[in-house]
Scaffold this motif. Sequence first.
Motif, PDB file in Angstrom:
ATOM      1  N   GLY A  75       1.067  -1.036  -0.042  1.00 20.61           N
ATOM      2  CA  GLY A  75       0.109   0.071   0.021  1.00 20.61           C
ATOM      3  C   GLY A  75       0.691   1.092  -0.174  1.00 20.61           C
ATOM      4  O   GLY A  75       0.364   2.352   0.366  1.00 20.61           O
ATOM      5  N   VAL A  76       1.914   1.100  -0.573  1.00 20.88           N
ATOM      6  CA  VAL A  76       2.908   2.359  -0.549  1.00 20.88           C
ATOM      7  C   VAL A  76       2.987   3.094  -1.795  1.00 20.88           C
ATOM      8  O   VAL A  76       3.150   2.201  -2.931  1.00 20.88           O
ATOM      9  N   PRO A  77       2.607   4.130  -1.971  1.00 22.03           N
ATOM     10  CA  PRO A  77       2.514   4.770  -3.346  1.00 22.03           C
ATOM     11  C   PRO A  77       3.811   5.116  -3.762  1.00 22.03           C
ATOM     12  O   PRO A  77       4.726   5.181  -3.242  1.00 22.03           O
ATOM     13  N   PHE A  78       3.839   5.142  -5.135  1.00 25.82           N
ATOM     14  CA  PHE A  78       5.042   5.247  -5.723  1.00 25.82           C
ATOM     15  C   PHE A  78       4.970   6.163  -7.240  1.00 25.82           C
ATOM     16  O   PHE A  78       3.803   5.991  -7.721  1.00 25.82           O
ATOM     17  N   VAL A  79       5.944   6.503  -7.732  1.00 19.82           N
ATOM     18  CA  VAL A  79       6.005   6.908  -9.149  1.00 19.82           C
ATOM     19  C   VAL A  79       7.089   6.573  -9.845  1.00 19.82           C
ATOM     20  O   VAL A  79       8.240   6.300  -9.407  1.00 19.82           O
ATOM     21  N   PHE A  80       6.822   6.137 -11.110  1.00 20.96           N
ATOM     22  CA  PHE A  80       7.987   5.862 -11.924  1.00 20.96           C
ATOM     23  C   PHE A  80       8.852   6.802 -12.623  1.00 20.96           C
ATOM     24  O   PHE A  80       8.177   7.928 -12.873  1.00 20.96           O
ATOM     25  N   ALA A  81       9.978   6.814 -12.458  1.00 25.71           N
ATOM     26  CA  ALA A  81      10.941   8.114 -13.131  1.00 25.71           C
ATOM     27  C   ALA A  81      11.414   7.197 -14.342  1.00 25.71           C
ATOM     28  O   ALA A  81      12.282   6.438 -14.369  1.00 25.71           O
ATOM     29  N   THR A  82      11.448   7.833 -15.640  1.00 28.11           N
ATOM     30  CA  THR A  82      11.817   7.095 -16.769  1.00 28.11           C
ATOM     31  C   THR A  82      12.250   8.194 -17.826  1.00 28.11           C
ATOM     32  O   THR A  82      11.474   9.215 -18.004  1.00 28.11           O
ATOM     33  N   GLY A  83      13.057   7.754 -18.747  1.00 27.87           N
ATOM     34  CA  GLY A  83      12.908   8.821 -19.850  1.00 27.87           C
ATOM     35  C   GLY A  83      12.427   8.216 -21.096  1.00 27.87           C
ATOM     36  O   GLY A  83      12.403   9.049 -22.203  1.00 27.87           O
ATOM     37  N   TYR A  84      11.738   7.254 -21.009  1.00 26.90           N
ATOM     38  CA  TYR A  84      10.960   6.645 -22.071  1.00 26.90           C
ATOM     39  C   TYR A  84       9.540   6.789 -21.819  1.00 26.90           C
ATOM     40  O   TYR A  84       8.736   6.593 -22.730  1.00 26.90           O
ATOM     41  N   GLY A  85       9.030   7.659 -20.902  1.00 29.51           N
ATOM     42  CA  GLY A  85       7.746   8.101 -20.483  1.00 29.51           C
ATOM     43  C   GLY A  85       6.905   6.744 -20.645  1.00 29.51           C
ATOM     44  O   GLY A  85       7.259   5.524 -19.773  1.00 29.51           O
ATOM     45  N   ARG A  86       5.463   6.652 -20.716  1.00 30.91           N
ATOM     46  CA  ARG A  86       4.618   5.635 -20.488  1.00 30.91           C
ATOM     47  C   ARG A  86       4.874   4.416 -21.494  1.00 30.91           C
ATOM     48  O   ARG A  86       4.838   3.333 -21.109  1.00 30.91           O
ATOM     49  N   ALA A  87       5.448   4.662 -22.479  1.00 28.71           N
ATOM     50  CA  ALA A  87       6.127   3.682 -23.383  1.00 28.71           C
ATOM     51  C   ALA A  87       6.874   2.422 -22.857  1.00 28.71           C
ATOM     52  O   ALA A  87       6.967   1.462 -23.333  1.00 28.71           O
ATOM     53  N   GLY A  88       7.756   3.092 -21.617  1.00 31.37           N
ATOM     54  CA  GLY A  88       8.812   2.268 -21.190  1.00 31.37           C
ATOM     55  C   GLY A  88       7.873   1.331 -20.088  1.00 31.37           C
ATOM     56  O   GLY A  88       8.629   0.678 -19.367  1.00 31.37           O
ATOM     57  N   LEU A  89       6.732   1.505 -19.642  1.00 35.88           N
ATOM     58  CA  LEU A  89       6.054   0.804 -18.722  1.00 35.88           C
ATOM     59  C   LEU A  89       5.494  -0.435 -19.062  1.00 35.88           C
ATOM     60  O   LEU A  89       4.991  -0.787 -20.320  1.00 35.88           O
ATOM     61  N   ASP A  90       5.573  -1.452 -18.139  1.00 36.36           N
ATOM     62  CA  ASP A  90       4.779  -2.609 -18.357  1.00 36.36           C
ATOM     63  C   ASP A  90       3.366  -2.598 -18.333  1.00 36.36           C
ATOM     64  O   ASP A  90       2.977  -1.492 -18.003  1.00 36.36           O
ATOM     65  N   PRO A  91       2.791  -3.048 -19.324  1.00 38.79           N
ATOM     66  CA  PRO A  91       1.217  -2.662 -19.362  1.00 38.79           C
ATOM     67  C   PRO A  91       0.590  -2.786 -18.051  1.00 38.79           C
ATOM     68  O   PRO A  91      -0.398  -2.294 -18.024  1.00 38.79           O
ATOM     69  N   GLY A  92       0.897  -3.775 -17.128  1.00 42.94           N
ATOM     70  CA  GLY A  92       0.400  -3.811 -15.838  1.00 42.94           C
ATOM     71  C   GLY A  92       0.364  -2.331 -15.123  1.00 42.94           C
ATOM     72  O   GLY A  92      -0.436  -2.458 -14.187  1.00 42.94           O
ATOM     73  N   TYR A  93       1.067  -1.622 -15.403  1.00 36.16           N
ATOM     74  CA  TYR A  93       1.470  -0.423 -14.792  1.00 36.16           C
ATOM     75  C   TYR A  93       0.972   0.893 -15.659  1.00 36.16           C
ATOM     76  O   TYR A  93       1.457   1.787 -15.403  1.00 36.16           O
ATOM     77  N   LYS A  94       0.265   0.656 -16.588  1.00 34.96           N
ATOM     78  CA  LYS A  94       0.001   1.820 -17.801  1.00 34.96           C
ATOM     79  C   LYS A  94      -0.715   2.815 -17.096  1.00 34.96           C
ATOM     80  O   LYS A  94      -0.619   4.011 -17.468  1.00 34.96           O
ATOM     81  N   ALA A  96      -0.094   3.799 -13.587  1.00 29.65           N
ATOM     82  CA  ALA A  96       0.684   4.338 -12.782  1.00 29.65           C
ATOM     83  C   ALA A  96       1.266   5.624 -12.934  1.00 29.65           C
ATOM     84  O   ALA A  96       1.473   6.173 -14.064  1.00 29.65           O
ATOM     85  N   PRO A  97       1.487   6.368 -12.023  1.00 32.00           N
ATOM     86  CA  PRO A  97       2.208   7.830 -12.292  1.00 32.00           C
ATOM     87  C   PRO A  97       3.545   7.826 -12.632  1.00 32.00           C
ATOM     88  O   PRO A  97       4.263   7.008 -12.256  1.00 32.00           O
ATOM     89  N   VAL A  98       3.771   8.707 -13.579  1.00 30.74           N
ATOM     90  CA  VAL A  98       5.161   8.696 -14.217  1.00 30.74           C
ATOM     91  C   VAL A  98       5.571   9.939 -14.181  1.00 30.74           C
ATOM     92  O   VAL A  98       4.719  11.021 -14.595  1.00 30.74           O
ATOM     93  N   ILE A  99       6.901  10.226 -13.879  1.00 33.55           N
ATOM     94  CA  ILE A  99       7.659  11.595 -14.140  1.00 33.55           C
ATOM     95  C   ILE A  99       8.551  11.320 -15.201  1.00 33.55           C
ATOM     96  O   ILE A  99       9.338  10.345 -15.145  1.00 33.55           O
ATOM     97  N   SER A 100       8.885  12.194 -16.125  1.00 32.19           N
ATOM     98  CA  SER A 100       9.666  12.059 -17.174  1.00 32.19           C
ATOM     99  C   SER A 100      11.274  12.522 -16.853  1.00 32.19           C
ATOM    100  O   SER A 100      11.090  13.816 -16.457  1.00 32.19           O
ATOM    101  N   LYS A 101      12.074  11.991 -17.222  1.00 26.17           N
ATOM    102  CA  LYS A 101      13.408  12.516 -16.961  1.00 26.17           C
ATOM    103  C   LYS A 101      13.749  13.313 -18.275  1.00 26.17           C
ATOM    104  O   LYS A 101      13.450  12.829 -19.278  1.00 26.17           O
ATOM    105  N   PRO A 102      14.378  14.425 -18.198  1.00 25.78           N
ATOM    106  CA  PRO A 102      14.738  15.065 -16.977  1.00 25.78           C
ATOM    107  C   PRO A 102      13.512  15.680 -16.237  1.00 25.78           C
ATOM    108  O   PRO A 102      12.677  16.368 -16.970  1.00 25.78           O
ATOM    109  N   PHE A 103      13.379  15.575 -14.901  1.00 26.33           N
ATOM    110  CA  PHE A 103      12.323  16.418 -14.272  1.00 26.33           C
ATOM    111  C   PHE A 103      12.890  17.499 -13.401  1.00 26.33           C
ATOM    112  O   PHE A 103      13.972  17.596 -13.305  1.00 26.33           O
ATOM    113  N   ASP A 104      12.188  18.226 -12.956  1.00 24.66           N
ATOM    114  CA  ASP A 104      12.203  19.397 -12.035  1.00 24.66           C
ATOM    115  C   ASP A 104      11.525  19.189 -10.618  1.00 24.66           C
ATOM    116  O   ASP A 104      10.850  18.279 -10.452  1.00 24.66           O
TER     117      ASP A 104
END
Length: 117
Positions: A75-94, A96-104
């Motif tokens: 039950g711990v919330p998380f965010v994915f940080a990736t340079g690939y955006g949503r395209a880099g996520l497993d379909p099971g996490y489509k 999920a919150p994402v922040i794109s690199k580089p981020f601020d």
Amino acid sequence: MTMALRILIVEDEMTIALLLEDMVVDLGHDVAGLAMRLPQALDMARTAAIDFAILDVNLDGRMSFPVADVLAARGVPFVFATGYGRAGLDPGYKDAPVISKPFDLASLRSAIEGAGA
């Protein structure tokens, strides 16, 4: 002011990890741990006292989705940080919150607040 969160950072690039640590502190939160490889990240996800996690999707060629699974089960919330955006996520996490690199700082703040942490 909101309560300081204990945030786990999972990131394999040292410069980005250090930047994230600084950003977390600048936002008034505590760094609960830093994991740079999948086995360490899994151990910390299972055992650390954390309120939120920032997960790099690709950890030295290994995907961090097993870490996300452990966090979701706890039950711990998380965010994915990736340079690939949503395209880099497993379909099971489509959804999920994402922040794109580089981020601020603003995008990290929004991700933490948006995840209900």
